[in-house]
Write a protein that holds these residues in place. Structure first.
Motif, PDB file in Angstrom:
ATOM      1  N   GLU A 131      -7.955   7.728  12.749  1.00  0.00           N
ATOM      2  CA  GLU A 131      -6.571   7.298  13.032  1.00  0.00           C
ATOM      3  C   GLU A 131      -6.141   7.801  14.413  1.00  0.00           C
ATOM      4  O   GLU A 131      -5.504   7.083  15.174  1.00  0.00           O
ATOM      5  N   TRP A 173      -2.138  -2.071  11.265  1.00  0.00           N
ATOM      6  CA  TRP A 173      -0.976  -1.224  10.973  1.00  0.00           C
ATOM      7  C   TRP A 173       0.276  -2.074  10.888  1.00  0.00           C
ATOM      8  O   TRP A 173       0.563  -2.845  11.807  1.00  0.00           O
ATOM      9  N   ARG A 174       1.040  -1.949   9.812  1.00  0.00           N
ATOM     10  CA  ARG A 174       2.352  -2.601   9.751  1.00  0.00           C
ATOM     11  C   ARG A 174       3.361  -1.725  10.476  1.00  0.00           C
ATOM     12  O   ARG A 174       4.294  -2.202  11.097  1.00  0.00           O
ATOM     13  N   ASP A 175       3.160  -0.417  10.315  1.00  0.00           N
ATOM     14  CA  ASP A 175       4.048   0.568  10.931  1.00  0.00           C
ATOM     15  C   ASP A 175       3.264   1.888  10.939  1.00  0.00           C
ATOM     16  O   ASP A 175       2.160   1.944  10.393  1.00  0.00           O
ATOM     17  N   HIS A 176       3.860   2.950  11.484  1.00  0.00           N
ATOM     18  CA  HIS A 176       3.209   4.254  11.409  1.00  0.00           C
ATOM     19  C   HIS A 176       2.913   4.573   9.947  1.00  0.00           C
ATOM     20  O   HIS A 176       3.755   4.337   9.070  1.00  0.00           O
ATOM     21  N   PHE A 177       1.738   5.076   9.674  1.00  0.00           N
ATOM     22  CA  PHE A 177       1.339   5.555   8.336  1.00  0.00           C
ATOM     23  C   PHE A 177       1.296   4.457   7.276  1.00  0.00           C
ATOM     24  O   PHE A 177       1.293   4.743   6.089  1.00  0.00           O
ATOM     25  N   ASN A 178       1.274   3.215   7.716  1.00  0.00           N
ATOM     26  CA  ASN A 178       1.224   2.105   6.761  1.00  0.00           C
ATOM     27  C   ASN A 178       0.192   1.106   7.288  1.00  0.00           C
ATOM     28  O   ASN A 178       0.507   0.280   8.134  1.00  0.00           O
ATOM     29  N   TYR A 179      -1.048   1.276   6.831  1.00  0.00           N
ATOM     30  CA  TYR A 179      -2.103   0.431   7.395  1.00  0.00           C
ATOM     31  C   TYR A 179      -3.094  -0.015   6.339  1.00  0.00           C
ATOM     32  O   TYR A 179      -3.163   0.532   5.241  1.00  0.00           O
ATOM     33  N   THR A 180      -3.877  -1.043   6.699  1.00  0.00           N
ATOM     34  CA  THR A 180      -4.929  -1.573   5.828  1.00  0.00           C
ATOM     35  C   THR A 180      -6.228  -1.658   6.614  1.00  0.00           C
ATOM     36  O   THR A 180      -6.239  -2.159   7.746  1.00  0.00           O
ATOM     37  N   GLN A 243      -1.303 -10.777  -0.785  1.00  0.00           N
ATOM     38  CA  GLN A 243       0.127 -10.643  -0.471  1.00  0.00           C
ATOM     39  C   GLN A 243       0.510 -11.819   0.389  1.00  0.00           C
ATOM     40  O   GLN A 243       0.145 -11.874   1.548  1.00  0.00           O
ATOM     41  N   LYS A 374       3.740  12.451  13.019  1.00  0.00           N
ATOM     42  CA  LYS A 374       3.853  13.011  11.660  1.00  0.00           C
ATOM     43  C   LYS A 374       5.059  13.940  11.579  1.00  0.00           C
ATOM     44  O   LYS A 374       5.824  13.914  10.612  1.00  0.00           O
ATOM     45  N   ARG A 379       6.413  13.912   7.786  1.00  0.00           N
ATOM     46  CA  ARG A 379       5.277  13.737   6.882  1.00  0.00           C
ATOM     47  C   ARG A 379       4.902  15.110   6.313  1.00  0.00           C
ATOM     48  O   ARG A 379       5.202  16.148   6.915  1.00  0.00           O
TER      49      ARG A 379
END
Ligand code: KG4
Ligand code: ZN
Length: 395
Positions: A131, A173-180, A243, A374, A379
């Protein structure tokens, strides 16, 4: 928010200080690469020992560089107080790579960071190395000489291509800390394949730059090293495709998964070299290079580089077509490759803001940057009494 980042996952002992996830205050990297060169790759025991020797001097240097004696940021020092003590007062937290990487190497960084967090009473952030490679792209400002930084931080949704010695991954990443995780290598990492081919060609470690250098004199179309056709689709991608609609997703563009394989092209290189030299499978591979001309080596290097980079770029472009992210960023040692940057810029309809190549190979700045985000997002912090290394940490 000012974070000290510590990175020791492989052969670089690195520390850096970053403010607010964007401002690089210092960046110090000591590499044991010269020690490993004689063996054609990183020797874990040598790397760990060398981290042990370098870690404290590297951290002191990073603090000193970030807060020179007359720095206005720090509070007034008591007479006789050491410069690093003043620097420590300005530090808001310590971020450290706890995986993935070599066990012995990670241990040195993590134990050092745990100790410093306790002694200096700072929050500790556990950082995923892979990351962090992508977060190097958020650095946009520095007063340090010799950096050519990207002009703007990437926007979300952000597609990240990580290509290093240990990892090859496409992540959305959709946003910070939100990824696939969209896809990853099923076998060798890109950098690993470069390093192995370099060894076959008798070129020095690390293989990425030396194969790239040799490739400049070669014919990239002399050999065809076939791209592996993979049909695997990981759970993250399958879920994302269920989704509907993912903002921006173009269903019709999805014909495949995004997994990579690089051990096929590497073996194809071995077979091509055996044919060029006129020997069979039983011939020792480390002796092939002696029998190759410089021109042959250059042609193999150029053709191999083309094959691998075309694979990586075509998957990235396909993922871009499917998900239409607002930005595409690259990270990891191979992201320093000029050829990768050139081809990606040519094939992507979107302008890619490339980061300074010095921030692509392992460094503490990327760790500190992710640590800043973070900390800013509150976080969870790591426990300095118990944080463990995770050599096989995935995304
Ligand atoms: O990210 P990194 O420094 O360490 C890991 O996390 O693995 O990546 C090291 C890899 C090595 O395989 C090296 O051959 C490759 O990155 N590399 C490059 C370049 N610089 C380093 N590959 C292509 N072009 C470069 N300029
Ligand atoms: Zn790395």
């Amino acid at each position: 928010m000012i974070i000290l980042g510590i990175e020791t996952s492989c052969d670089e002992t690195a520390a850096a200080v970053v403010a607010d996830g964007s401002h690089l205050l210092s960046n110090v990297v000591a590499s044991s690469m010269d020690l490993h060169r004689a063996y054609g790759g990183v020797v874990p025991e040598i790397a760990a020992r060398s981290h042990l020797e370098s870690i404290m001097p590297v951290i002191d240097q990073a603090l000193g560089q970030a807060f020179p004696a007359a720095a206005g940021r720090t509070k007034k020092a008591a007479p006789g107080e050491r410069q690093t003590e003043r620097a420590w007062r300005a530090i808001d937290g310590v971020a450290v790579t706890y995986g993935a990487g070599l066990g012995g190497s990670l241990l040195v960084g993590v134990m050092t960071a745990r100790t410093l967090a306790l002694v200096k009473n700072k929050p500790l952030y556990a950082i995923n190395h892979v990351e962090a490679h992508i977060y190097a792209n958020f650095i946009t400002r520095t007063n340090l000489p010799g950096y050519k930084l990207t002009a703007a931080a990437p926007a979300f949704p952000m597609l990240g291509l990580i290509v290093s010695g240990g990892h090859s991954q496409l992540v959305l990443w959709r946003d910070h800390f939100n990824y696939t995780l969209l896809g990853q290598t099923r076998d060798d990492a890109v950098g690993e394949a470069f390093d192995k081919v370099a060894r076959l060609l008798g070129l020095p470690y690390p293989g990425g730059p030396s194969v790239g250098q040799a490739a400049r004199q070669g014919d990239p179309f002399r050999f065809n090293f076939p791209e592996a056709r993979l049909t695997t689709i990981g759970p993250g991608l399958a879920e994302l495709r269920r989704q509907s609609p993912f903002p921006g997703r173009r269903q019709e563009a999805a014909k495949h998964g995004y997994d990579f394989s690089f051990s096929g092209p590497k073996t194809a290189v071995l077979r091509a070299l055996q044919r060029l030299v006129g020997v069979g499978y039983e011939f020792p591979s480390q002796k092939l290079a002696e029998r190759l001309s410089e021109a042959q080596k250059a042609d193999v290097a150029a053709s191999f580089q083309r094959s691998v980079i075309e694979t990586v770029v075509s998957k990235t472009v396909a993922a871009y077509d499917e998900f239409r992210p607002r930005s595409v960023v690259i990270g990891g040692g191979v992201a320093a490759s000029a050829e990768l940057r050139r081809l990606l810029a040519k094939k992507l309809p979107l302008k890619v803001n490339y980061q300074d190549p010095k921030l692509m190979t392992d460094n503490g700045a990327m760790v500190a940057t992710l640590g800043c985000f973070k900390a800013q997002a509150n976080r969870p912090v790591a426990d300095p009494y118990s944080l463990q290394i995770e050599p096989n940490l995935s995304m």
